[in-house]
Design a protein around this motif. Structure first.
Motif, PDB file in Angstrom:
ATOM      1  N   ILE A 131     -12.640   8.200  37.314  1.00 41.30           N
ATOM      2  CA  ILE A 131     -12.873   6.897  36.678  1.00 41.30           C
ATOM      3  C   ILE A 131     -14.309   6.788  36.188  1.00 41.30           C
ATOM      4  CG2 ILE A 131     -12.885   4.411  37.047  1.00 41.30           C
ATOM      5  CD1 ILE A 131     -10.100   5.738  36.816  1.00 41.30           C
ATOM      6  N   GLU A 132     -15.264   7.284  36.973  1.00 43.97           N
ATOM      7  CA  GLU A 132     -16.657   7.288  36.531  1.00 43.97           C
ATOM      8  C   GLU A 132     -16.830   8.187  35.306  1.00 43.97           C
ATOM      9  OE1 GLU A 132     -19.010   8.512  39.814  1.00 43.97           O
ATOM     10  OE2 GLU A 132     -18.576   6.721  41.021  1.00 43.97           O
ATOM     11  N   GLY A 133     -16.145   9.310  35.321  1.00 46.08           N
ATOM     12  CA  GLY A 133     -16.267  10.248  34.221  1.00 46.08           C
ATOM     13  C   GLY A 133     -15.723   9.714  32.917  1.00 46.08           C
ATOM     14  N   ILE A 134     -14.620   8.981  32.988  1.00 48.44           N
ATOM     15  CA  ILE A 134     -14.058   8.409  31.766  1.00 48.44           C
ATOM     16  C   ILE A 134     -15.038   7.419  31.148  1.00 48.44           C
ATOM     17  CG2 ILE A 134     -12.234   6.888  30.909  1.00 48.44           C
ATOM     18  CD1 ILE A 134     -11.449   9.845  31.344  1.00 48.44           C
ATOM     19  N   GLY A 135     -15.750   6.682  31.977  1.00 48.22           N
ATOM     20  CA  GLY A 135     -16.762   5.758  31.454  1.00 48.22           C
ATOM     21  C   GLY A 135     -17.842   6.477  30.674  1.00 48.22           C
ATOM     22  N   ALA A 136     -18.124   7.725  31.041  1.00 46.50           N
ATOM     23  CA  ALA A 136     -19.168   8.493  30.363  1.00 46.50           C
ATOM     24  C   ALA A 136     -18.744   8.963  28.982  1.00 46.50           C
ATOM     25  CB  ALA A 136     -19.553   9.702  31.223  1.00 46.50           C
ATOM     26  N   LEU A 137     -17.476   8.760  28.626  1.00 39.26           N
ATOM     27  CA  LEU A 137     -16.984   9.192  27.314  1.00 39.26           C
ATOM     28  C   LEU A 137     -17.206   8.146  26.226  1.00 39.26           C
ATOM     29  CD1 LEU A 137     -13.613  10.893  28.344  1.00 39.26           C
ATOM     30  CD2 LEU A 137     -15.766  11.996  27.707  1.00 39.26           C
ATOM     31  N   ALA A 138     -17.806   7.023  26.573  1.00 36.23           N
ATOM     32  CA  ALA A 138     -18.080   5.997  25.569  1.00 36.23           C
ATOM     33  C   ALA A 138     -19.057   6.533  24.530  1.00 36.23           C
ATOM     34  CB  ALA A 138     -18.650   4.752  26.241  1.00 36.23           C
ATOM     35  N   GLY A 139     -18.851   6.146  23.281  1.00 39.11           N
ATOM     36  CA  GLY A 139     -19.725   6.579  22.198  1.00 39.11           C
ATOM     37  C   GLY A 139     -19.214   6.091  20.869  1.00 39.11           C
ATOM     38  N   ASN A 140     -19.870   6.480  19.814  1.00 40.89           N
ATOM     39  CA  ASN A 140     -19.508   6.017  18.469  1.00 40.89           C
ATOM     40  C   ASN A 140     -19.185   7.166  17.523  1.00 40.89           C
ATOM     41  OD1 ASN A 140     -19.861   3.102  18.776  1.00 40.89           O
ATOM     42  ND2 ASN A 140     -22.027   3.591  19.085  1.00 40.89           N
ATOM     43  N   GLN A 141     -18.822   8.305  18.069  1.00 45.80           N
ATOM     44  CA  GLN A 141     -18.513   9.446  17.224  1.00 45.80           C
ATOM     45  C   GLN A 141     -17.005   9.625  17.092  1.00 45.80           C
ATOM     46  OE1 GLN A 141     -21.075  12.147  19.542  1.00 45.80           O
ATOM     47  NE2 GLN A 141     -22.148  12.585  17.635  1.00 45.80           N
ATOM     48  N   LEU A 142     -16.598  10.263  16.010  1.00 45.96           N
ATOM     49  CA  LEU A 142     -15.186  10.538  15.765  1.00 45.96           C
ATOM     50  C   LEU A 142     -14.715  11.640  16.709  1.00 45.96           C
ATOM     51  CD1 LEU A 142     -12.636  10.166  13.967  1.00 45.96           C
ATOM     52  CD2 LEU A 142     -13.583  11.947  12.483  1.00 45.96           C
ATOM     53  N   VAL A 143     -13.631  11.374  17.419  1.00 44.02           N
ATOM     54  CA  VAL A 143     -13.085  12.333  18.391  1.00 44.02           C
ATOM     55  C   VAL A 143     -11.621  12.592  18.035  1.00 44.02           C
ATOM     56  CG1 VAL A 143     -12.718  12.834  20.834  1.00 44.02           C
ATOM     57  CG2 VAL A 143     -14.619  11.354  20.141  1.00 44.02           C
ATOM     58  N   HIS A 144     -11.242  13.851  17.975  1.00 43.54           N
ATOM     59  CA  HIS A 144      -9.855  14.213  17.691  1.00 43.54           C
ATOM     60  C   HIS A 144      -8.958  13.787  18.835  1.00 43.54           C
ATOM     61  CE1 HIS A 144      -6.316  16.824  17.391  1.00 43.54           C
ATOM     62  NE2 HIS A 144      -6.619  17.051  16.118  1.00 43.54           N
ATOM     63  N   THR A 145      -9.403  14.049  20.078  1.00 43.52           N
ATOM     64  CA  THR A 145      -8.778  13.613  21.336  1.00 43.52           C
ATOM     65  C   THR A 145      -7.623  14.503  21.788  1.00 43.52           C
ATOM     66  OG1 THR A 145      -9.349  11.328  20.725  1.00 43.52           O
ATOM     67  CG2 THR A 145      -7.983  11.582  22.649  1.00 43.52           C
ATOM     68  N   ASP A 146      -7.065  15.341  20.916  1.00 43.12           N
ATOM     69  CA  ASP A 146      -5.932  16.187  21.302  1.00 43.12           C
ATOM     70  C   ASP A 146      -6.158  17.601  20.771  1.00 43.12           C
ATOM     71  OD1 ASP A 146      -3.421  16.717  22.459  1.00 43.12           O
ATOM     72  OD2 ASP A 146      -2.379  16.332  20.576  1.00 43.12           O
ATOM     73  N   LEU A 147      -7.397  18.086  20.927  1.00 38.62           N
ATOM     74  CA  LEU A 147      -7.751  19.354  20.290  1.00 38.62           C
ATOM     75  C   LEU A 147      -7.411  20.535  21.190  1.00 38.62           C
ATOM     76  CD1 LEU A 147      -8.891  20.211  17.585  1.00 38.62           C
ATOM     77  CD2 LEU A 147     -11.133  20.413  18.658  1.00 38.62           C
ATOM     78  N   ARG A 148      -6.674  21.468  20.629  1.00 40.89           N
ATOM     79  CA  ARG A 148      -6.300  22.721  21.279  1.00 40.89           C
ATOM     80  C   ARG A 148      -5.968  23.713  20.170  1.00 40.89           C
ATOM     81  NH1 ARG A 148      -2.078  18.975  21.907  1.00 40.89           N
ATOM     82  NH2 ARG A 148      -0.160  19.648  20.859  1.00 40.89           N
TER      83      ARG A 148
END
Length: 257
Positions: A131-148
């Motif tokens: 849960i702490e780690g997910i909070g660290a993903l905040a930002g304003n950049q474009l993220v694909h989110t499903d990259l493989r």
């Protein structure tokens, strides 16, 4: 041209994703490493997306070092050249992934015991870390989110194209690089992903704690998903989740000592 089409009646969730991808693809500028979007066609209950043909091949598995760095370099370049006005229209990554990152909480609530003793003994601490780690993903950049690998095309000219953008979000750009490294470790558990994460510039804005927490969030999702019943029409999905879970947990153990 390249076309893909699904039916709302036969593939309800898939059709909804196609519709979402059409909205996002229409916003992505030609300067980005993506195939040119030509249009969306709807007839009866079908959704079709039409793109320029994108010559290239998926990265080889196991990942080769050169191809892996080539993709990470592309992600770093994308982070440097963010398309203006798009990210404000996208969902926040840390919000979208919060439920996924709560997988360890669901496991504890179900009183389900993982086969891995280390995992079973540390569920509560790992949940807090996720849960702490997910909070660290905040930002304003474009993220694909499903990259493989199957969402990446490598061109003969040395270029890289990223395809399939329905899950695009707004957050920390290094998240995509993290998911690529996790996949690389599935096929090569000995890969020194920490050395790459500590040296490649795509991870420059990510603290060690943020990386560990985000990895815990991924582990929470995949461990929880892998124990679920098979999904009709997707016979390989749960085995894929299990492989991702194994890779995430092994890397997480190494990072936590």
């Amino acid at each position: 041209m390249f076309a893909k089409a699904v039916s709302h009646g036969l593939n309800g969730p898939g059709a909804a994703l196609h519709a979402r991808e059409a909205e996002i693809a229409a916003m992505l500028p030609a300067s980005m490493p993506v195939p040119k979007f030509l249009g969306r066609i709807r007839w009866d209950d079908w959704e079709a997306l039409i793109f320029d043909q994108a010559p290239g091949v998926n990265p080889q598995l196991p990942w080769g070092a050169d191809e892996l760095i080539r993709v990470l370099d592309t992600l770093a370049q994308l982070a440097d050249q963010q398309p203006a006005g798009i990210t404000s229209l996208l969902p926040a990554l840390e919000v979208d992934l919060r439920e996924d990152a709560s997988g360890f909480a669901r496991i504890m609530a179900d009183e389900w015991i993982p086969a891995d003793p280390w995992l079973a003994q540390n569920l509560e601490a790992l949940h807090e870390l996720a849960i702490e780690g997910i909070g660290a993903l905040a930002g304003n950049q474009l993220v694909h989110t499903d990259l493989r690998s199957d969402n990446i095309l490598l061109g003969e000219d040395g270029g890289v194209l990223l395809v399939d953008w329905p899950w695009a979000s707004r957050g920390a750009a290094w998240y995509d690089a993290l998911t690529v490294l996790v996949e690389a470790r599935i096929f090569d558990p000995a890969l020194d992903a920490d050395a790459i994460a500590s040296s490649h510039r795509i991870f420059a804005s990510a603290s060690s704690d943020a990386l560990t927490g985000a990895l815990a969030g991924l582990a929470a999702y995949y461990v929880d998903a892998a124990r679920r019943p098979e999904v009709p029409g997707l016979p390989t999905l749960r085995s894929y989740h299990a492989k991702q879970a194994t890779a995430c947990v092994a890397w997480l153990k190494a990072r936590l000592g």
